[in-house]
Design a protein around this motif. Structure first.
Motif, short mmCIF file in Angstrom:
data_model
loop_
_atom_site.label_atom_id
_atom_site.label_comp_id
_atom_site.label_asym_id
_atom_site.label_seq_id
_atom_site.Cartn_x
_atom_site.Cartn_y
_atom_site.Cartn_z
N ARG A 264 0.82 -1.22 0.00
CA ARG A 264 0.00 0.00 0.00
C ARG A 264 0.85 1.26 0.00
O ARG A 264 0.57 2.23 -0.70
CB ARG A 264 -0.91 0.02 1.23
CG ARG A 264 -2.11 -0.89 1.15
CD ARG A 264 -3.07 -0.66 2.31
NE ARG A 264 -2.59 -1.19 3.57
CZ ARG A 264 -2.34 -0.48 4.66
NH1 ARG A 264 -2.50 0.84 4.65
NH2 ARG A 264 -1.92 -1.07 5.77
N GLY A 265 1.92 1.22 0.80
CA GLY A 265 2.73 2.42 0.94
C GLY A 265 3.64 2.70 -0.23
O GLY A 265 4.04 3.85 -0.45
N ASN A 266 3.96 1.65 -1.02
CA ASN A 266 4.94 1.83 -2.09
C ASN A 266 4.38 1.69 -3.50
O ASN A 266 5.09 1.97 -4.47
CB ASN A 266 6.09 0.85 -1.89
CG ASN A 266 6.93 1.17 -0.67
OD1 ASN A 266 7.75 2.08 -0.70
ND2 ASN A 266 6.68 0.46 0.43
N ALA A 267 3.12 1.27 -3.59
CA ALA A 267 2.48 1.21 -4.91
C ALA A 267 1.06 1.74 -4.80
O ALA A 267 0.09 1.05 -5.14
CB ALA A 267 2.49 -0.23 -5.44
N PRO A 268 0.90 2.97 -4.31
CA PRO A 268 -0.44 3.51 -4.07
C PRO A 268 -1.29 3.61 -5.34
O PRO A 268 -2.52 3.54 -5.28
CB PRO A 268 -0.16 4.90 -3.48
CG PRO A 268 1.21 5.26 -3.97
CD PRO A 268 1.95 3.96 -3.98
N GLY A 269 -0.64 3.74 -6.48
CA GLY A 269 -1.38 3.85 -7.73
C GLY A 269 -2.05 2.57 -8.17
O GLY A 269 -2.84 2.58 -9.12
N THR A 270 -1.77 1.47 -7.49
CA THR A 270 -2.37 0.19 -7.83
C THR A 270 -3.53 -0.16 -6.91
O THR A 270 -3.99 -1.30 -6.88
CB THR A 270 -1.33 -0.95 -7.79
OG1 THR A 270 -0.79 -1.03 -6.45
CG2 THR A 270 -0.19 -0.68 -8.76
N SER A 271 -4.00 0.80 -6.15
CA SER A 271 -5.09 0.56 -5.20
C SER A 271 -6.30 -0.05 -5.89
O SER A 271 -6.70 0.35 -6.99
CB SER A 271 -5.50 1.88 -4.53
OG SER A 271 -6.56 1.66 -3.62
N GLY A 272 -6.88 -1.05 -5.24
CA GLY A 272 -8.06 -1.73 -5.75
C GLY A 272 -7.76 -2.88 -6.68
O GLY A 272 -8.66 -3.63 -7.07
N LYS A 273 -6.48 -3.06 -7.04
CA LYS A 273 -6.11 -4.07 -8.02
C LYS A 273 -5.53 -5.34 -7.40
O LYS A 273 -5.32 -6.33 -8.09
CB LYS A 273 -5.11 -3.49 -9.02
CG LYS A 273 -5.65 -2.30 -9.81
CD LYS A 273 -4.61 -1.71 -10.75
CE LYS A 273 -5.17 -0.53 -11.52
NZ LYS A 273 -4.18 0.07 -12.44
N TRP A 274 -5.25 -5.29 -6.10
CA TRP A 274 -4.60 -6.42 -5.43
C TRP A 274 -5.61 -7.30 -4.69
O TRP A 274 -6.71 -6.85 -4.36
CB TRP A 274 -3.56 -5.92 -4.44
CG TRP A 274 -2.35 -5.32 -5.06
CD1 TRP A 274 -2.20 -4.03 -5.50
CD2 TRP A 274 -1.11 -5.98 -5.35
NE1 TRP A 274 -0.94 -3.84 -6.03
CE2 TRP A 274 -0.25 -5.02 -5.95
CE3 TRP A 274 -0.63 -7.27 -5.14
CZ2 TRP A 274 1.05 -5.32 -6.34
CZ3 TRP A 274 0.66 -7.57 -5.54
CH2 TRP A 274 1.49 -6.61 -6.14
N ALA A 275 -5.19 -8.50 -4.41
CA ALA A 275 -5.95 -9.42 -3.55
C ALA A 275 -4.94 -10.28 -2.80
O ALA A 275 -3.74 -10.26 -3.10
CB ALA A 275 -6.89 -10.29 -4.37
N ASP B 34 -12.09 -2.41 7.80
CA ASP B 34 -10.91 -1.55 7.82
C ASP B 34 -10.92 -0.68 6.57
O ASP B 34 -10.61 -1.13 5.47
CB ASP B 34 -9.63 -2.39 7.86
CG ASP B 34 -8.40 -1.57 8.20
OD1 ASP B 34 -8.32 -0.42 7.76
OD2 ASP B 34 -7.51 -2.08 8.91
N ASP B 35 -11.29 0.58 6.76
CA ASP B 35 -11.40 1.50 5.63
C ASP B 35 -10.05 1.93 5.08
O ASP B 35 -9.97 2.56 4.03
CB ASP B 35 -12.20 2.75 6.04
CG ASP B 35 -13.65 2.43 6.37
OD1 ASP B 35 -14.16 1.43 5.82
OD2 ASP B 35 -14.27 3.15 7.17
N THR B 36 -8.98 1.59 5.80
CA THR B 36 -7.64 1.89 5.30
C THR B 36 -7.11 0.76 4.42
O THR B 36 -6.54 1.00 3.36
CB THR B 36 -6.66 2.10 6.48
OG1 THR B 36 -7.10 3.22 7.25
CG2 THR B 36 -5.24 2.36 5.98
N VAL B 37 -7.33 -0.48 4.86
CA VAL B 37 -6.74 -1.65 4.19
C VAL B 37 -7.64 -2.23 3.11
O VAL B 37 -7.20 -2.45 1.96
CB VAL B 37 -6.39 -2.73 5.22
CG1 VAL B 37 -5.86 -3.99 4.53
CG2 VAL B 37 -5.38 -2.20 6.22
#
Length: 447
Positions: free
Chosen positions: A281-292, A367-370
């Motif tokens: 999350r901290g190092n690839a913020p532009g990929t938010s929503g794309k991980w699982a 968790d609205d952050t994670v």
């Protein structure tokens, strides 16, 4: 040979062996503790060293709730990257912090080096607050030296959007993992399923831990070293083939190059600890929503689901020389058990909670952050399963620094073509035998 061992060395061996046996089997409960809240008019001052992101929020909350104790946080590099050396040097110089973050894997080494403070008298009733095996990691010879913080159960982080694009699902077995890796290389020549992180001894050890047979134990009055065993050789041969077939990238994880690859999709997966969610999350913020996140792939034919914990986990250790062991223990217990602290640390990426009662850890459910970063997935359900499947009888030697150094050196050499990964683990076993003998300890080997 035993009669020739110096008495001090025999005592060290006995304390560590007994302590590790307690950590594995439940051991004796720690005696009880007294409060040490201090006087608000003249508050006790404590220094705390940690590398957990955003842990300052929890420290601030403690200071607000405990006007008689003021904790100052000093951020340091992660332990194996230099933090531990700094701690041990500070203890030797007489200016160590009161409390420091120390991995479960390194607590035996700290004990042998005389760097831990016995706080048994201040730990009254605290054992009941924590998961038994995590609590026992800080107990040696029925004496308490550290308060457990969190474990690091392993999972597979992956770019779900790209896996879906390529017609892939999260691999359930290591065979599936290899097949997915091959498909990814065909679909995108710039992409890899993962990297083989020869720079990360704890990561390689977690792969061996999941594979089965453990590396260290005791046999009579001797340490038994079994790094070069069939399960570890099976795991090493698997990754050697992955390297030979160029299905994984040979790149150090948690490096600038690796972070860039996460951002660009050149690395689309990572087998990492539960705290790793914050790293991504901290190092690839532009990929938010794309991980699982999926469970760690399993070995074919395994009788039950197995996992591992990166370096075991971390503790809040009370270091030798503190002038306020009672206040230091109170802080360490609160930091790792108070719901307001644990909720904060969970989102900050400190690992899987060591606290036994998680009913008030609301961030495990919402968790609205994670969760948004992982497409709305409750990733903690994966790590809850993983934590329950960790082999809690895994033992750590009182030479973890030497273990890490030897394993990374040997693995890096293998990656560069000097021998194989199987050779690397065999060489590491020999190095550990020599290290333990150099401390005057009896050693036997096996495989």
């Amino acid at each position: 040979m035993g009669s020739k061992i110096p008495r001090a060395a025999r005592l060290v061996a006995a304390v560590v062996a007994v302590g590790l046996a307690a950590a594995c089997g439940g051991g004796a409960s720690a005696p009880a503790s007294t409060a040490a809240s201090g006087d608000p008019a003249q508050p006790v001052s404590l220094t705390f060293w940690s590398w957990v992101p955003d842990i300052q929020k929890a420290v601030d909350a403690f200071n607000t709730a405990h006007p008689g104790i003021k904790v100052k946080l000093e951020t340091i590099t992660p332990g194996p990257d230099g933090g531990y050396a700094k701690m041990l040097a500070a203890v030797k110089a007489g200016n160590a912090p009161d409390v420091a973050q120390v991995g479960y894997d390194s607590l035996p080494s700290f004990l042998v080096n005389g760097a831990l403070q016995d706080v048994t008298e201040y730990a009254k009733d605290d054992a009941a607050k924590f998961v038994d095996w995590q609590w026992q990691t800080g107990v040696f010879g029925a004496k308490v030296y550290a308060i457990p913080q969190a474990s690091g159960p392993m999972g597979f982080y992956y770019r779900k959007d790209l896996f879906t694009k390529w017609g892939l699902e999260a691999p359930k077995t290591w065979d599936d993992f290899a097949a997915a890796a091959a498909t990814i290389r065909k679909k995108d020549k710039s992409a890899y399923i993962s990297t083989f992180a020869a720079n990360q001894a704890p990561w390689m050890i977690s792969l061996a831990q999941q594979a089965g047979q453990q590396w260290f134990g005791t046999e009579g009055d001797a340490w038994k070293v079994t790094i070069d065993n069939p399960d570890t050789r099976k795991m090493a041969a698997y990754w050697q083939k992955m390297l030979d077939d160029k299905l994984v990238k040979t790149e150090a994880d948690m490096s600038n190059a690796w972070y860039k690859d996460l951002q660009t999709g050149s690395i689309v997966g990572w087998i990492g600890g539960s705290w790793g969610d914050a790293i991504i999350r901290g190092n690839a913020p532009g990929t938010s929503g794309k991980w699982a996140v999926a469970p760690m792939p399993q070995w074919a034919g395994a009788a039950q689901f197995t996992s591992a914990s990166w370096g075991g986990g971390s503790a809040s250790a009370i270091l030798k020389g503190t002038k306020n062991p009672g206040a230091a223990t109170e802080f360490a217990v609160w930091l790792n058990s108070a719901p307001e602290s644990v909720n904060t640390l969970l989102s900050a990426g400190y690992g899987w909670p060591s606290v036994k009662d998680t009913s008030q850890i609301t961030n495990l459910q919402k968790d609205d952050t994670v969760f948004p970063f992982y497409g709305g997935q409750n990733i903690w359900e994966v790590f809850k399963q993983a934590d329950a499947a960790v082999a809690t009888d895994w033992r750590w030697p009182p030479v973890s620094d030497a273990l890490y150094s030897s394993l990374t050196d040997n693995a890096k050499a293998a990656v560069q073509g000097d021998g194989t990964l199987t050779d690397a683990f065999a060489k590491t076993q020999q190095a550990m035998v020599e290290q333990l003998k150099a401390k005057g300890l009896n050693v036997v080997t096996g495989g």
